[in-house]
Design a protein around this motif. Structure first.
Motif, PDB file in Angstrom:
ATOM      1  N   VAL A  98       0.851  -1.187   0.000  1.00 56.93           N
ATOM      2  CA  VAL A  98       0.000   0.000   0.000  1.00 56.93           C
ATOM      3  C   VAL A  98       0.890   1.241   0.000  1.00 56.93           C
ATOM      4  O   VAL A  98       1.769   1.379   0.847  1.00 56.93           O
ATOM      5  CB  VAL A  98      -0.928   0.026   1.242  1.00 56.93           C
ATOM      6  N   THR A  99       0.646   2.130  -0.966  1.00 56.91           N
ATOM      7  CA  THR A  99       1.396   3.385  -1.058  1.00 56.91           C
ATOM      8  C   THR A  99       0.398   4.535  -1.049  1.00 56.91           C
ATOM      9  O   THR A  99      -0.425   4.656  -1.947  1.00 56.91           O
ATOM     10  CB  THR A  99       2.236   3.440  -2.355  1.00 56.91           C
ATOM     11  N   ALA A 100       0.494   5.369  -0.015  1.00 57.76           N
ATOM     12  CA  ALA A 100      -0.403   6.524   0.117  1.00 57.76           C
ATOM     13  C   ALA A 100       0.437   7.787   0.073  1.00 57.76           C
ATOM     14  O   ALA A 100       1.351   7.953   0.885  1.00 57.76           O
ATOM     15  CB  ALA A 100      -1.188   6.447   1.421  1.00 57.76           C
ATOM     16  N   SER A 101       0.124   8.681  -0.852  1.00 63.74           N
ATOM     17  CA  SER A 101       0.855   9.944  -0.905  1.00 63.74           C
ATOM     18  C   SER A 101       0.411  10.869   0.229  1.00 63.74           C
ATOM     19  O   SER A 101       1.085  11.839   0.540  1.00 63.74           O
ATOM     20  CB  SER A 101       0.655  10.632  -2.255  1.00 63.74           C
ATOM     21  N   GLY A 102      -0.702  10.559   0.844  1.00 59.26           N
ATOM     22  CA  GLY A 102      -1.215  11.301   1.997  1.00 59.26           C
ATOM     23  C   GLY A 102      -1.281  10.399   3.213  1.00 59.26           C
ATOM     24  O   GLY A 102      -0.283   9.858   3.668  1.00 59.26           O
ATOM     25  N   ARG A 103      -2.493  10.180   3.720  1.00 62.42           N
ATOM     26  CA  ARG A 103      -2.700   9.401   4.938  1.00 62.42           C
ATOM     27  C   ARG A 103      -3.241   8.013   4.626  1.00 62.42           C
ATOM     28  O   ARG A 103      -4.135   7.861   3.806  1.00 62.42           O
ATOM     29  CB  ARG A 103      -3.697  10.112   5.844  1.00 62.42           C
ATOM     30  N   LEU A 104      -2.711   7.027   5.350  1.00 63.59           N
ATOM     31  CA  LEU A 104      -3.250   5.671   5.333  1.00 63.59           C
ATOM     32  C   LEU A 104      -3.929   5.439   6.671  1.00 63.59           C
ATOM     33  O   LEU A 104      -3.304   5.603   7.723  1.00 63.59           O
ATOM     34  CB  LEU A 104      -2.154   4.630   5.114  1.00 63.59           C
ATOM     35  N   THR A 105      -5.211   5.081   6.630  1.00 61.43           N
ATOM     36  CA  THR A 105      -5.965   4.791   7.845  1.00 61.43           C
ATOM     37  C   THR A 105      -6.383   3.333   7.817  1.00 61.43           C
ATOM     38  O   THR A 105      -7.033   2.886   6.864  1.00 61.43           O
ATOM     39  CB  THR A 105      -7.222   5.671   7.952  1.00 61.43           C
ATOM     40  N   ILE A 106      -6.017   2.588   8.855  1.00 66.08           N
ATOM     41  CA  ILE A 106      -6.480   1.216   9.028  1.00 66.08           C
ATOM     42  C   ILE A 106      -7.481   1.255  10.174  1.00 66.08           C
ATOM     43  O   ILE A 106      -7.119   1.553  11.315  1.00 66.08           O
ATOM     44  CB  ILE A 106      -5.315   0.258   9.341  1.00 66.08           C
ATOM     45  N   THR A 107      -8.745   1.002   9.854  1.00 67.57           N
ATOM     46  CA  THR A 107      -9.797   1.104  10.870  1.00 67.57           C
ATOM     47  C   THR A 107      -9.754  -0.124  11.792  1.00 67.57           C
ATOM     48  O   THR A 107      -8.966  -1.042  11.589  1.00 67.57           O
ATOM     49  CB  THR A 107     -11.186   1.212  10.220  1.00 67.57           C
ATOM     50  N   ALA A 108     -10.649  -0.150  12.775  1.00 64.68           N
ATOM     51  CA  ALA A 108     -10.689  -1.242  13.747  1.00 64.68           C
ATOM     52  C   ALA A 108     -10.930  -2.598  13.088  1.00 64.68           C
ATOM     53  O   ALA A 108     -10.467  -3.624  13.578  1.00 64.68           O
ATOM     54  CB  ALA A 108     -11.772  -0.961  14.792  1.00 64.68           C
ATOM     55  N   SER A 109     -11.622  -2.612  11.959  1.00 70.30           N
ATOM     56  CA  SER A 109     -11.889  -3.884  11.269  1.00 70.30           C
ATOM     57  C   SER A 109     -10.897  -4.133  10.133  1.00 70.30           C
ATOM     58  O   SER A 109     -10.938  -5.170   9.490  1.00 70.30           O
ATOM     59  CB  SER A 109     -13.311  -3.877  10.702  1.00 70.30           C
ATOM     60  N   GLY A 110      -9.994  -3.202   9.896  1.00 76.30           N
ATOM     61  CA  GLY A 110      -9.069  -3.295   8.770  1.00 76.30           C
ATOM     62  C   GLY A 110      -7.877  -4.192   9.038  1.00 76.30           C
ATOM     63  O   GLY A 110      -7.407  -4.322  10.172  1.00 76.30           O
ATOM     64  N   GLN A 111      -7.385  -4.816   7.964  1.00 79.70           N
ATOM     65  CA  GLN A 111      -6.226  -5.693   8.048  1.00 79.70           C
ATOM     66  C   GLN A 111      -5.344  -5.467   6.824  1.00 79.70           C
ATOM     67  O   GLN A 111      -5.841  -5.503   5.699  1.00 79.70           O
ATOM     68  CB  GLN A 111      -6.653  -7.157   8.077  1.00 79.70           C
ATOM     69  N   VAL A 112      -4.056  -5.220   7.058  1.00 73.40           N
ATOM     70  CA  VAL A 112      -3.104  -5.038   5.963  1.00 73.40           C
ATOM     71  C   VAL A 112      -1.962  -6.019   6.152  1.00 73.40           C
ATOM     72  O   VAL A 112      -1.338  -6.060   7.214  1.00 73.40           O
ATOM     73  CB  VAL A 112      -2.562  -3.591   5.912  1.00 73.40           C
TER      74      VAL A 112
END
Length: 151
Positions: A74-88
Protein backbone atom coordinates in the motif's frame (compact mmCIF):
# COMPACT_ATOMS: atom_id res chain seq x y z
CA UNK A 1 -22.49 15.27 -27.42
CA UNK A 2 -20.91 12.54 -25.29
CA UNK A 3 -18.16 14.66 -23.82
CA UNK A 4 -18.84 16.24 -20.46
CA UNK A 5 -16.82 19.04 -18.91
CA UNK A 6 -18.23 18.29 -15.47
CA UNK A 7 -15.76 17.21 -12.81
CA UNK A 8 -16.40 13.72 -11.52
CA UNK A 9 -17.54 13.69 -7.92
CA UNK A 10 -17.13 11.40 -4.94
CA UNK A 11 -16.52 7.71 -5.29
CA UNK A 12 -16.49 7.40 -9.05
CA UNK A 13 -15.41 3.76 -9.31
CA UNK A 14 -17.15 1.21 -7.09
CA UNK A 15 -16.73 -2.54 -6.93
CA UNK A 16 -19.88 -3.65 -5.15
CA UNK A 17 -20.46 -6.24 -2.45
CA UNK A 18 -20.59 -9.76 -3.91
CA UNK A 19 -18.53 -8.78 -6.96
CA UNK A 20 -15.19 -10.36 -7.89
CA UNK A 21 -13.12 -8.23 -10.26
CA UNK A 22 -9.66 -8.84 -11.70
CA UNK A 23 -7.31 -6.66 -13.71
CA UNK A 24 -5.64 -3.31 -13.34
CA UNK A 25 -7.30 -0.02 -12.47
CA UNK A 26 -5.78 3.37 -13.24
CA UNK A 27 -8.12 6.11 -12.08
CA UNK A 28 -8.09 9.90 -11.95
CA UNK A 29 -10.82 9.89 -9.30
CA UNK A 30 -11.78 7.96 -6.15
CA UNK A 31 -12.14 4.18 -5.93
CA UNK A 32 -14.29 2.22 -3.46
CA UNK A 33 -14.12 -1.56 -3.04
CA UNK A 34 -16.90 -3.41 -1.24
CA UNK A 35 -16.38 -6.76 -3.01
CA UNK A 36 -13.18 -8.63 -3.90
CA UNK A 37 -10.54 -7.25 -6.23
CA UNK A 38 -7.43 -8.91 -7.65
CA UNK A 39 -4.96 -6.70 -9.46
CA UNK A 40 -3.20 -3.39 -9.02
CA UNK A 41 -4.95 -0.09 -8.38
CA UNK A 42 -3.27 3.22 -9.15
CA UNK A 43 -5.46 6.15 -8.23
CA UNK A 44 -4.88 9.92 -8.12
CA UNK A 45 -7.83 10.22 -5.76
CA UNK A 46 -8.73 8.38 -2.56
CA UNK A 47 -9.16 4.64 -2.13
CA UNK A 48 -11.68 3.19 0.33
CA UNK A 49 -11.83 -0.53 1.10
CA UNK A 50 -15.09 -1.33 2.89
CA UNK A 51 -15.52 -3.81 5.76
CA UNK A 52 -16.49 -6.63 3.39
CA UNK A 53 -13.85 -5.65 0.85
CA UNK A 54 -10.87 -7.84 0.04
CA UNK A 55 -8.01 -6.58 -2.13
CA UNK A 56 -5.36 -9.02 -3.28
CA UNK A 57 -3.40 -6.25 -4.90
CA UNK A 58 -1.03 -3.35 -4.60
CA UNK A 59 -2.82 -0.08 -3.85
CA UNK A 60 -1.48 3.35 -4.73
CA UNK A 61 -3.50 6.48 -4.00
CA UNK A 62 -3.76 9.79 -2.17
CA UNK A 63 -5.60 9.05 1.10
CA UNK A 64 -6.42 5.38 1.68
CA UNK A 65 -8.88 3.95 4.22
CA UNK A 66 -8.76 0.20 4.89
CA UNK A 67 -11.74 -1.36 6.69
CA UNK A 68 -11.44 -4.78 5.00
CA UNK A 69 -8.46 -6.96 4.09
CA UNK A 70 -5.48 -6.05 1.89
CA UNK A 71 -2.93 -8.63 0.78
CA UNK A 72 -0.27 -6.54 -0.97
CA UNK A 73 1.68 -3.31 -0.78
CA UNK A 74 0.00 0.00 0.00
CA UNK A 75 1.40 3.38 -1.06
CA UNK A 76 -0.40 6.52 0.12
CA UNK A 77 0.85 9.94 -0.91
CA UNK A 78 -1.21 11.30 2.00
CA UNK A 79 -2.70 9.40 4.94
CA UNK A 80 -3.25 5.67 5.33
CA UNK A 81 -5.97 4.79 7.85
CA UNK A 82 -6.48 1.22 9.03
CA UNK A 83 -9.80 1.10 10.87
CA UNK A 84 -10.69 -1.24 13.75
CA UNK A 85 -11.89 -3.88 11.27
CA UNK A 86 -9.07 -3.29 8.77
CA UNK A 87 -6.23 -5.69 8.05
CA UNK A 88 -3.10 -5.04 5.96
CA UNK A 89 -0.62 -7.77 5.09
CA UNK A 90 2.25 -6.20 3.16
CA UNK A 91 4.56 -3.21 2.94
CA UNK A 92 3.27 0.29 3.57
CA UNK A 93 4.66 3.61 2.37
CA UNK A 94 2.73 6.67 3.55
CA UNK A 95 3.24 10.22 4.74
CA UNK A 96 0.90 9.61 7.67
CA UNK A 97 -0.30 6.35 9.23
CA UNK A 98 -3.25 5.87 11.57
CA UNK A 99 -4.14 2.45 12.96
CA UNK A 100 -7.26 2.35 15.08
CA UNK A 101 -7.45 -0.02 18.03
CA UNK A 102 -8.27 -3.48 16.70
CA UNK A 103 -6.73 -2.80 13.28
CA UNK A 104 -4.13 -5.28 12.03
CA UNK A 105 -0.89 -4.44 10.23
CA UNK A 106 1.63 -7.18 9.44
CA UNK A 107 4.48 -5.99 7.26
CA UNK A 108 7.01 -3.22 6.96
CA UNK A 109 6.36 0.50 7.00
CA UNK A 110 8.25 3.46 5.61
CA UNK A 111 7.11 7.01 6.25
CA UNK A 112 8.65 9.93 4.40
CA UNK A 113 7.64 13.50 4.01
CA UNK A 114 7.94 15.00 0.57
CA UNK A 115 11.15 17.04 0.28
CA UNK A 116 9.32 20.32 -0.36
CA UNK A 117 7.08 19.76 2.69
CA UNK A 118 10.00 18.94 4.99
CA UNK A 119 12.06 21.88 3.70
CA UNK A 120 9.17 24.33 4.04
CA UNK A 121 8.71 23.31 7.67
CA UNK A 122 12.39 23.80 8.49
CA UNK A 123 12.51 27.24 6.92
CA UNK A 124 9.33 28.64 8.46
CA UNK A 125 8.70 30.09 11.85
CA UNK A 126 11.47 30.27 14.40
CA UNK A 127 13.38 27.34 12.93
CA UNK A 128 15.43 29.49 10.52
CA UNK A 129 16.17 32.07 13.23
CA UNK A 130 17.08 29.34 15.72
CA UNK A 131 19.43 27.73 13.20
CA UNK A 132 21.09 31.09 12.50
CA UNK A 133 21.55 31.81 16.21
CA UNK A 134 23.27 28.44 16.72
CA UNK A 135 26.16 29.36 14.38
CA UNK A 136 29.55 29.15 16.02
CA UNK A 137 31.06 32.55 16.93
CA UNK A 138 34.01 31.87 14.60
CA UNK A 139 31.61 31.36 11.67
CA UNK A 140 29.90 34.68 12.42
CA UNK A 141 33.28 36.43 12.53
CA UNK A 142 34.36 34.86 9.22
CA UNK A 143 31.12 36.01 7.55
CA UNK A 144 31.56 39.55 8.88
CA UNK A 145 35.16 39.69 7.62
CA UNK A 146 34.09 38.48 4.15
CA UNK A 147 31.44 41.21 4.00
CA UNK A 148 34.01 43.88 4.87
CA UNK A 149 36.47 42.58 2.30
CA UNK A 150 33.80 42.34 -0.40
CA UNK A 151 32.28 45.74 0.28
Amino acid sequence: MFKSDKKLAGNDTTIGHGTLAEGSIISESDVRIEGEYRGDIECKGDIVLGECGIARSNLKGRDIVISGQVFGDVTASGRLTITASGQVYGSVNAQSLLIQEGGVFNGSCQMERRPETARARTLTGGDAAAAASKEAPAEKTDKAQRKVQAG
